[in-house]
Design a protein around this motif. Structure first.
Motif, PDB file in Angstrom:
ATOM      1  N   PHE A 145      54.085  29.646  93.370  1.00  0.00           N
ATOM      2  CA  PHE A 145      54.095  29.351  94.797  1.00  0.00           C
ATOM      3  C   PHE A 145      54.859  30.414  95.579  1.00  0.00           C
ATOM      4  CE2 PHE A 145      53.179  24.700  93.930  1.00  0.00           C
ATOM      5  CZ  PHE A 145      51.892  24.779  94.453  1.00  0.00           C
ATOM      6  N   THR A 146      55.960  30.906  95.041  1.00  0.00           N
ATOM      7  CA  THR A 146      56.716  31.962  95.706  1.00  0.00           C
ATOM      8  C   THR A 146      55.874  33.227  95.804  1.00  0.00           C
ATOM      9  OG1 THR A 146      58.783  31.047  94.849  1.00  0.00           O
ATOM     10  CG2 THR A 146      58.831  33.328  95.602  1.00  0.00           C
TER      11      THR A 146
ATOM     12  N   LYS B  13      54.667  34.971  99.314  1.00  0.00           N
ATOM     13  CA  LYS B  13      54.977  36.365  99.626  1.00  0.00           C
ATOM     14  C   LYS B  13      53.710  37.172  99.847  1.00  0.00           C
ATOM     15  CE  LYS B  13      59.504  36.597  97.506  1.00  0.00           C
ATOM     16  NZ  LYS B  13      60.369  37.246  96.535  1.00  0.00           N
ATOM     17  N   LEU B  14      52.670  36.886  99.079  1.00  0.00           N
ATOM     18  CA  LEU B  14      51.400  37.577  99.264  1.00  0.00           C
ATOM     19  C   LEU B  14      50.798  37.246 100.629  1.00  0.00           C
ATOM     20  CD1 LEU B  14      49.247  39.373  97.876  1.00  0.00           C
ATOM     21  CD2 LEU B  14      48.164  37.259  97.124  1.00  0.00           C
ATOM     22  N   LEU B  15      50.814  35.982 101.020  1.00  0.00           N
ATOM     23  CA  LEU B  15      50.308  35.593 102.338  1.00  0.00           C
ATOM     24  C   LEU B  15      51.137  36.210 103.455  1.00  0.00           C
ATOM     25  CD1 LEU B  15      49.370  31.843 101.845  1.00  0.00           C
ATOM     26  CD2 LEU B  15      47.838  33.706 102.433  1.00  0.00           C
TER      27      LEU B  15
ATOM     28  N   LEU C 250      51.697  40.177 107.788  1.00  0.00           N
ATOM     29  CA  LEU C 250      52.453  41.275 108.406  1.00  0.00           C
ATOM     30  C   LEU C 250      51.620  42.550 108.509  1.00  0.00           C
ATOM     31  CD1 LEU C 250      55.976  40.779 106.813  1.00  0.00           C
ATOM     32  CD2 LEU C 250      55.310  40.390 109.183  1.00  0.00           C
ATOM     33  N   VAL C 251      50.870  42.869 107.472  1.00  0.00           N
ATOM     34  CA  VAL C 251      50.020  44.054 107.526  1.00  0.00           C
ATOM     35  C   VAL C 251      48.917  43.866 108.575  1.00  0.00           C
ATOM     36  CG1 VAL C 251      48.335  45.424 106.223  1.00  0.00           C
ATOM     37  CG2 VAL C 251      50.532  44.832 105.206  1.00  0.00           C
ATOM     38  N   GLY C 252      48.338  42.689 108.642  1.00  0.00           N
ATOM     39  CA  GLY C 252      47.321  42.413 109.664  1.00  0.00           C
ATOM     40  C   GLY C 252      47.886  42.524 111.068  1.00  0.00           C
ATOM     41  N   GLY C 253      49.089  42.000 111.277  1.00  0.00           N
ATOM     42  CA  GLY C 253      49.737  42.127 112.581  1.00  0.00           C
ATOM     43  C   GLY C 253      50.047  43.571 112.923  1.00  0.00           C
TER      44      GLY C 253
END
Length: 71
Positions: free
Chosen positions: A37-38, A42-44, A49-52
């Motif tokens: 889950f961690t 972190k992947l999401l 962040l990269v998309g933003g």
């Protein structure tokens, strides 16, 4: 393995053994699930962040290139 449980009642095979396994390996199972889950969180977060960042950079580039023509 089958001959070990041959003379046992059904509840030993289907209730008691899984409960004992959960008690013995419960912390290991919880650690693995927590790690997964961690990692997913972190992947999401990384993808968001990269998309933003890509969105902001494209907005900035498009607004600066359109204002360059005003000179």
């Amino acid at each position: 393995m089958r001959e070990i449980f041959a003379g046992m009642p059904w509840w030993v095979k289907w209730i008691a053994v899984p409960l004992v396994a959960l008690v013995v390996f419960g912390s290991v199972i919880a650690s693995v699930i927590g790690f997964v889950f961690t990692l997913l969180f972190k992947l999401l977060l990384f993808v968001a962040l990269v998309g933003g960042l890509v969105y902001v950079v494209r907005k900035f580039i498009s607004s600066s290139s359109s204002s360059r023509g005003d000179w």
